[in-house]
Design an enzyme around this catalytic site. Structure first.
Site, PDB file in Angstrom:
ATOM      1  CD  GLU A 213      28.069  41.912  48.110  1.00  8.60           C
ATOM      2  OE1 GLU A 213      28.073  42.602  47.057  1.00  8.60           O
ATOM      3  OE2 GLU A 213      27.197  41.091  48.392  1.00  8.60           O
TER       4      GLU A 213
ATOM      5  CB  CYS B  44      26.224  43.535  43.460  1.00  6.11           C
ATOM      6  SG  CYS B  44      26.262  42.364  44.756  1.00  6.11           S
TER       7      CYS B  44
HETATM    8  C1  SIN Z   1      24.665  39.862  45.344  1.00 11.36           C
HETATM    9  O1  SIN Z   1      24.445  40.112  44.173  1.00 11.36           O
HETATM   10  O2  SIN Z   1      24.482  40.693  46.239  1.00 11.36           O
HETATM   11  C2  SIN Z   1      25.153  38.531  45.771  1.00 11.36           C
HETATM   12  C3  SIN Z   1      25.189  37.596  44.672  1.00 11.36           C
HETATM   13  C4  SIN Z   1      25.848  36.320  45.015  1.00 11.36           C
HETATM   14  O3  SIN Z   1      26.064  35.987  46.187  1.00 11.36           O
HETATM   15  O4  SIN Z   1      26.185  35.631  44.075  1.00 11.36           O
END
Ligand code: SIN
Length: 505
Positions: A273, A307
């Site tokens: 991810e 992210c």
């Molecule tokens: C992330 O930004 O890594 C995860 C954000 C989310 O789960 O909304």
């Protein structure tokens, strides 16, 4: 059944104890024991708001990682044979213990990540929803019987746990990224070694104390901590050790590629991810008030350090001035910068100096190339060296870093677009493909954007799309695999085909 009873017994104990428990832990957790690094070395965990020391934790190396993997491999032999109901009960028990301790946990999240306490509570609720969800999922992993082409044979397909998983988690959601991975892999019947970010290891250690109380047997979850200095050697072992069957990583695309290359040597599965570069598109038919409220969430949640955070605001020329003026007002009125423990603060410090410098250099680059700063744009030096003002810039053009790369900070960059085609072209002109946001009331346009945006997740008329029930993940260089939902559990299973032959009498 023993797992179940142990879980319930420890849970009752935890309910009594949790109010006095201090969840700060300065040891790593391997084979059910709280241990130091083999070398005896430690590293400091500091509060990003004021650089004060919170704790020193073991600075583990390759040999420590190997020991943790061996423990996970040994535990897998029995954990894989527990029933789904036993695993479900332990996960539910962990969920309830976290619920009872969320105040303590949130305080640790804020101390080491800098996020406002209100956001830490939000992360606790969000992260814990994964334990709740995966407790349900554990009992719903299914196989299939496929109609065979032969009269006396049947095709049986089952799902089995992949085995030992290396889990490498980031600092931006130090609790939720653990539960999203560990909850799913436990439900599937896997065991793991968790390596949390060197910036936020204390939340992981606290969460695992609660897993221990919930009755997770020794060796099923192991947590090792390492400073940045050791991270490369530890990462290599976590990817290359023959016991490890899958590497699950959330973090930057650069590091994801390195881990993926290590994993490829042993033909191991990866769940990645990685970075995003989310477009936030507003069309003329949109409810602009709603788009503005959701823009604040999509951009300034976690101070832009997500992210899925909106990176490029692509605003149609017909509503450009209305949106930009409204956005400016919202930021000026609603963003309050300060230490996460202070009342009313909505944006804390950036996680570390490196990140702070990156954010500032992106703004400087844009301004030097002709962007206009409408709000913020500087460090709030009166607060400390990692507080960057909530920032809005427009006149953003190709060639600027903010146009092409993920800023991962509180900087909203606005680009004017003339048409749906142009919005789509700019939105897709990135190597990333995690999340995209679209605001429109035109139904056909909503469906076209959902279909044509090259992103793993598309939110129509919303700025938040993460939830335990939905598959989270990206395409292109944003990653491989999905987390959350039932797909998130299936990622940790292997499909086995068994041919049942010789059925004739
Ligand atoms: C992330 O930004 O890594 C995860 C954000 C989310 O789960 O909304």
């Amino acid at each position: 059944m023993d797992f179940l009873r142990a879980g319930v017994r420890r849970h009752t104990f935890a309910r009594i104890q949790c109010r006095q428990l201090h969840l700060l832990q300065n040891k790593a957790y391997v084979e059910g024991k709280w241990i130091s690094a083999g070398s005896g070395n430690v590293f400091k965990v500091e509060n990003p708001a004021d650089d004060s020391l919170i704790a020193k934790v073991p600075d583990m190396g390759a040999a420590d990682a190997k020991k943790a993997i061996d423990a996970a491999a040994e535990a897998f032999k029995s954990w894989k044979n527990t029933t789904p109901k036993e695993r479900s009960n332990i996960l539910r028990c962990w969920y309830e213990i976290v619920e009872a301790n969320s105040k303590d946990l949130a305080a640790i999240v804020t101390a080491e990540s800098g996020k406002p306490l209100s956001e830490s509570y939000g992360e606790l609720a969000y992260g814990n929803s994964f334990l709740d969800w995966f407790a349900d999922c554990a009992r719903h992993v299914k196989g299939e019987m496929i109609l065979s082409p032969w009269p006396n044979k049947q095709i049986m397909v089952t799902r089995q746990p992949v085995g030992v998983v290396s889990v490498i988690t980031p600092w931006n959601f130090p609790f939720a990224m653990i539960t999203r991975k560990v909850g799913a892999l436990l439900a599937a019947g896997c065991t793991c070694v968790v390596k949390p970010s060197e910036d936020t290891p204390l939340t992981a250690l606290a969460a695992i104390q609660l897993a221990e109380q919930a009755g997770v047997p020794k060796g099923v979850i192991n947590v090792i901590t390492s400073s940045r200095k050791n991270v490369a050697e530890v990462g290599k072992v976590l990817c290359e050790d023959p016991h490890v069957r899958l590497i699950s990583f959330t973090g930057s695309t650069v590091v994801g590629k390195v881990l993926s290359a290590h994993a490829a040597k042993g033909v191991k599965r990866v769940g990645l991810e990685l970075g995003g570069n989310a477009p936030f598109i507003v069309f003329p038919s949109a409810d602009i008030g709603r788009a503005l409220d959701h823009a604040m969430l999509a951009k300034f949640r976690n101070n832009g350090q997500a992210c899925v955070g909106a990176n490029r605001f692509l605003i149609h020329e017909d509503v450009y001035d209305q949106f930009v003026n409204g956005f400016k007002e919202h930021i000026q009125k609603k963003c309050k910068l300060g230490p996460g423990t202070h009342e009313g603060v909505t944006c804390g410090p950036l996680i570390n100096l490196e990140q702070a410098k990156k954010v500032s250099s992106f703004v400087e680059d844009a301004v030097n190339k002709g962007a206009r700063t409408l709000v913020g744009g500087r460090f709030a030096t009166d607060l400390g060296n990692k507080f960057f003002e909530s920032t809005l810039i427009d006149n953003v053009k190709p060639g600027m870093k903010v146009y092409h790369d993920e800023v991962f900070g509180p900087v909203a960059s606005v680009i004017k677009v003339k048409s749906e085609e142009e919005a789509l072209e700019i939105a897709n002109s990135t190597k990333h493909g995690l999340a995209a946001y679209v605001f429109t009331k035109d139904l056909g346009q909503a469906f076209r954007m959902s279909r044509d945006l090259e992103f793993g997740m598309v939110a129509i008329n919303d700025g938040i799309l993460s939830t335990a029930e939905a598959p989270f993940g990206g395409i292109k260089e944003s990653g491989i695999g999905r987390e959350g939902s039932m797909h998130g559990v299936e990622e940790y299973t292997e499909i086995k085909y068994t041919l049942m032959s010789g059925l004739e009498k």
